[in-house]
Design a protein around this motif. Sequence first.
Motif, PDB file in Angstrom:
ATOM      1  N   ASP A 173       1.832   6.775  -6.682  1.00 47.14           N
ATOM      2  CA  ASP A 173       0.727   7.523  -7.305  1.00 47.14           C
ATOM      3  C   ASP A 173       0.832   9.013  -6.992  1.00 47.14           C
ATOM      4  N   VAL A 174       1.240   9.331  -5.763  1.00 50.76           N
ATOM      5  CA  VAL A 174       1.442  10.737  -5.399  1.00 50.76           C
ATOM      6  C   VAL A 174       2.571  11.334  -6.224  1.00 50.76           C
ATOM      7  N   GLY A 188      -7.645 -13.018  -1.868  1.00 55.08           N
ATOM      8  CA  GLY A 188      -8.253 -13.699  -3.005  1.00 55.08           C
ATOM      9  C   GLY A 188      -9.765 -13.739  -2.937  1.00 55.08           C
ATOM     10  N   THR A 189     -10.318 -13.838  -1.740  1.00 57.35           N
ATOM     11  CA  THR A 189     -11.771 -13.929  -1.599  1.00 57.35           C
ATOM     12  C   THR A 189     -12.455 -12.569  -1.534  1.00 57.35           C
ATOM     13  N   THR A 190     -11.715 -11.521  -1.223  1.00 56.68           N
ATOM     14  CA  THR A 190     -12.330 -10.203  -1.031  1.00 56.68           C
ATOM     15  C   THR A 190     -11.988  -9.210  -2.130  1.00 56.68           C
ATOM     16  N   LEU A 191     -11.165  -9.586  -3.091  1.00 53.95           N
ATOM     17  CA  LEU A 191     -10.774  -8.626  -4.127  1.00 53.95           C
ATOM     18  C   LEU A 191     -11.987  -8.140  -4.920  1.00 53.95           C
ATOM     19  N   GLY A 192     -12.921  -9.050  -5.216  1.00 56.60           N
ATOM     20  CA  GLY A 192     -14.124  -8.637  -5.935  1.00 56.60           C
ATOM     21  C   GLY A 192     -14.894  -7.574  -5.187  1.00 56.60           C
ATOM     22  N   ALA A 193     -14.994  -7.734  -3.862  1.00 51.46           N
ATOM     23  CA  ALA A 193     -15.700  -6.734  -3.046  1.00 51.46           C
ATOM     24  C   ALA A 193     -14.954  -5.401  -3.046  1.00 51.46           C
ATOM     25  N   VAL A 194     -13.626  -5.452  -3.013  1.00 54.52           N
ATOM     26  CA  VAL A 194     -12.830  -4.219  -3.048  1.00 54.52           C
ATOM     27  C   VAL A 194     -13.013  -3.506  -4.380  1.00 54.52           C
ATOM     28  N   ILE A 195     -13.069  -4.275  -5.465  1.00 53.21           N
ATOM     29  CA  ILE A 195     -13.288  -3.678  -6.789  1.00 53.21           C
ATOM     30  C   ILE A 195     -14.657  -3.013  -6.842  1.00 53.21           C
ATOM     31  N   SER A 196     -15.662  -3.694  -6.301  1.00 50.88           N
ATOM     32  CA  SER A 196     -17.007  -3.105  -6.270  1.00 50.88           C
ATOM     33  C   SER A 196     -17.025  -1.830  -5.435  1.00 50.88           C
ATOM     34  N   TRP A 197     -16.351  -1.843  -4.289  1.00 55.63           N
ATOM     35  CA  TRP A 197     -16.270  -0.652  -3.441  1.00 55.63           C
ATOM     36  C   TRP A 197     -15.613   0.505  -4.182  1.00 55.63           C
ATOM     37  N   ALA A 198     -14.561   0.177  -4.953  1.00 55.07           N
ATOM     38  CA  ALA A 198     -13.834   1.224  -5.677  1.00 55.07           C
ATOM     39  C   ALA A 198     -14.598   1.730  -6.894  1.00 55.07           C
ATOM     40  N   SER A 253       1.923  10.822 -17.713  1.00 58.00           N
ATOM     41  CA  SER A 253       1.096   9.846 -17.015  1.00 58.00           C
ATOM     42  C   SER A 253       0.199  10.531 -15.995  1.00 58.00           C
ATOM     43  N   VAL A 254      -1.005  10.007 -15.857  1.00 59.16           N
ATOM     44  CA  VAL A 254      -1.949  10.552 -14.878  1.00 59.16           C
ATOM     45  C   VAL A 254      -2.048   9.589 -13.708  1.00 59.16           C
ATOM     46  N   PRO A 255      -2.293  10.079 -12.500  1.00 58.12           N
ATOM     47  CA  PRO A 255      -2.398   9.180 -11.344  1.00 58.12           C
ATOM     48  C   PRO A 255      -3.620   8.273 -11.459  1.00 58.12           C
ATOM     49  N   MET A 256      -3.568   7.141 -10.762  1.00 56.80           N
ATOM     50  CA  MET A 256      -4.654   6.167 -10.822  1.00 56.80           C
ATOM     51  C   MET A 256      -5.850   6.595  -9.997  1.00 56.80           C
ATOM     52  N   GLY A 257      -5.597   7.273  -8.900  1.00 57.71           N
ATOM     53  CA  GLY A 257      -6.678   7.617  -7.989  1.00 57.71           C
ATOM     54  C   GLY A 257      -6.754   6.637  -6.836  1.00 57.71           C
ATOM     55  N   THR A 258      -7.476   7.017  -5.805  1.00 59.26           N
ATOM     56  CA  THR A 258      -7.534   6.207  -4.588  1.00 59.26           C
ATOM     57  C   THR A 258      -8.116   4.821  -4.822  1.00 59.26           C
ATOM     58  N   GLY A 259      -9.226   4.748  -5.562  1.00 60.40           N
ATOM     59  CA  GLY A 259      -9.877   3.456  -5.782  1.00 60.40           C
ATOM     60  C   GLY A 259      -8.993   2.481  -6.518  1.00 60.40           C
ATOM     61  N   ALA A 260      -8.402   2.909  -7.626  1.00 59.95           N
ATOM     62  CA  ALA A 260      -7.551   2.018  -8.417  1.00 59.95           C
ATOM     63  C   ALA A 260      -6.293   1.627  -7.647  1.00 59.95           C
ATOM     64  N   ALA A 261      -5.701   2.586  -6.913  1.00 62.86           N
ATOM     65  CA  ALA A 261      -4.504   2.287  -6.123  1.00 62.86           C
ATOM     66  C   ALA A 261      -4.817   1.281  -5.018  1.00 62.86           C
ATOM     67  N   PHE A 267       0.834  -1.206   0.000  1.00 65.34           N
ATOM     68  CA  PHE A 267       0.000   0.000   0.000  1.00 65.34           C
ATOM     69  C   PHE A 267       0.870   1.257   0.000  1.00 65.34           C
ATOM     70  N   VAL A 268       1.881   1.278   0.860  1.00 70.56           N
ATOM     71  CA  VAL A 268       2.738   2.461   0.970  1.00 70.56           C
ATOM     72  C   VAL A 268       3.446   2.731  -0.355  1.00 70.56           C
ATOM     73  N   TRP A 269       4.005   1.686  -0.964  1.00 72.86           N
ATOM     74  CA  TRP A 269       4.743   1.875  -2.214  1.00 72.86           C
ATOM     75  C   TRP A 269       3.825   2.382  -3.330  1.00 72.86           C
ATOM     76  N   ILE A 270       2.657   1.757  -3.473  1.00 71.72           N
ATOM     77  CA  ILE A 270       1.764   2.112  -4.583  1.00 71.72           C
ATOM     78  C   ILE A 270       1.173   3.498  -4.395  1.00 71.72           C
ATOM     79  N   PHE A 271       0.748   3.828  -3.181  1.00 71.52           N
ATOM     80  CA  PHE A 271       0.180   5.159  -2.958  1.00 71.52           C
ATOM     81  C   PHE A 271       1.259   6.237  -3.067  1.00 71.52           C
TER      82      PHE A 271
END
Length: 527
Positions: A328-329, A396-406, A342-350, A321-325
């Motif tokens: 992105d900054v 692995g089981t929660t990535l779909g939920a994280v994508i939906s949240w984002a 290049s444009v930043p990904m944004g909070t959801g994509a990161a 998380f620290v490296w990717i955010f």
Amino acid sequence: MDGTHLFELVIAMFLAIIALHYLAHRLGLPPSVALLTGGAALAFVPGLPAIEVDPELVLVIFLPPLLFDGAWSIAVDRLKRHMFGIASLAVGAVFFTTVVVAVVTHVLMPSLPWAGCAALGAIVSPPDAVSARAILERVNLPRRLQILLEGESLLNDASGLVLFRFAVAAATTGAFSATNAAGTFILLAAGGAIVGCVVGYAWVKLVRKLHDDYLMIAATTLMCWIAYLLGEQLHVSGVIATVTAGLIASWYQHTVMSAATRMRGTSFWTVLVFLMEAMVFILIGLSLRDIVERGGGFGALLETMALPALAILVTIVVARFVWIFASDVAIELAHRTGLARSVPMGTGAATVLSWAGVRGVVTLALALSLPDAFPGRDFILVIAFAVIMGTVLLQGTTLGAVISWAGLRGTEAEGAPMTMSQAEAAMAQVQFAKVKSLAFDTDGNLIHPQLLRRYEHRATAIIDYAQRTEDYVPMLHAHFDVVLEAVAVGRTELIRLRRAGQIDDETLRELERDLDLEELSAISAKA
């Protein structure tokens, strides 16, 4: 275990794969989760012999074809466009995670030498290619995120392997040089790329001379192991060699392979990769028995290893998380100052990209390959397995939920000047022009009127569709639903005629193949 019992065990594992995949489908679980937990449960079945995993053999058997398949299917233009971001993940994030995990491990286990802490960091730092594929097959991501995850999974194993070897050497010799490590990494990567180019272009020359579908498919299948083994024999990166060879084969396969070869090869390769991916997760689960026995049983492991394992698992997730955010900054600042396009990904994509770092077979294989006398070997092995289980079961089981949240979803190909329907329209116009030039004889007489009308109608319809896609989608779905119903009725009639003895098997197979192609075409067009 003799050869017959080993073969029986392999067949039993394949049957378990089918059953666990079916169970995962019924329960709505990721197949990797069902396979991993199923393998762990099978490891403790009474009477089942203990499975000893040879780490070098596991890497040689499973890693090359899975890397090659990823390189074969990846979009090369998007890979080049996002190479900086991919390198940041595959190299920068791996190095950063290795250092952070080493520091945290040394705090938790002061008695463990720094080289052992660094070895653990290198083992658990690279997300796994197999696990990444298992996740990407079940989610729909924007193209930028998808290419970043695919590219990272292809290249980060090389970074992890280099760091791991330097950590082991430092533990053995007591000497380490960051400058030498960086230089060696560059040489290994460059050498691997050269080997991959040689193998890839040799494959192109060979396939052009072969005129048999099955020989081409066999040569393509063997190519991944040849690239990997040759790279390792020459002491360069076998991972980079395999990926490079796969990218070259992917680029040239459209011109050196026939349509029949591609269809047959894709069918064969799909089944092969499916079985290999599933077998990897089963083997990871089966290895739990040996790890538990080495740790003195479940009770002892929970008492002594639970807190360190949890701390390192959290460290891995937080470090990503620290490296990717932070990256992105940095991209946002560079974009605002005009230093980068290049444009930043944004909070959801990161967030989604950070949460997708699942570990797997490479982590386990590296941990198992540690010498028996390596300091803290049992501790490292338990932590590595806990990290695999934790990331697969949790992320692995929660990535779909994280994508939906984002609020993320797949989009059209970024940066492409044409949409798919526009490209199809351009293709249809060229085809119509060619048919029109061949529809008349030298005296100007029309000799192919039906073909001319067919291609003219097709070109006109496709151009109209490209301009009014939304209006036509419901009608097209209904159209191809009728086509699929007609194919089903035709297949039923063919079977009836064969059962009644009115046609032979050869006629049945030939006409059924035509129906199969028509069905696949309708399904593809409808999608």
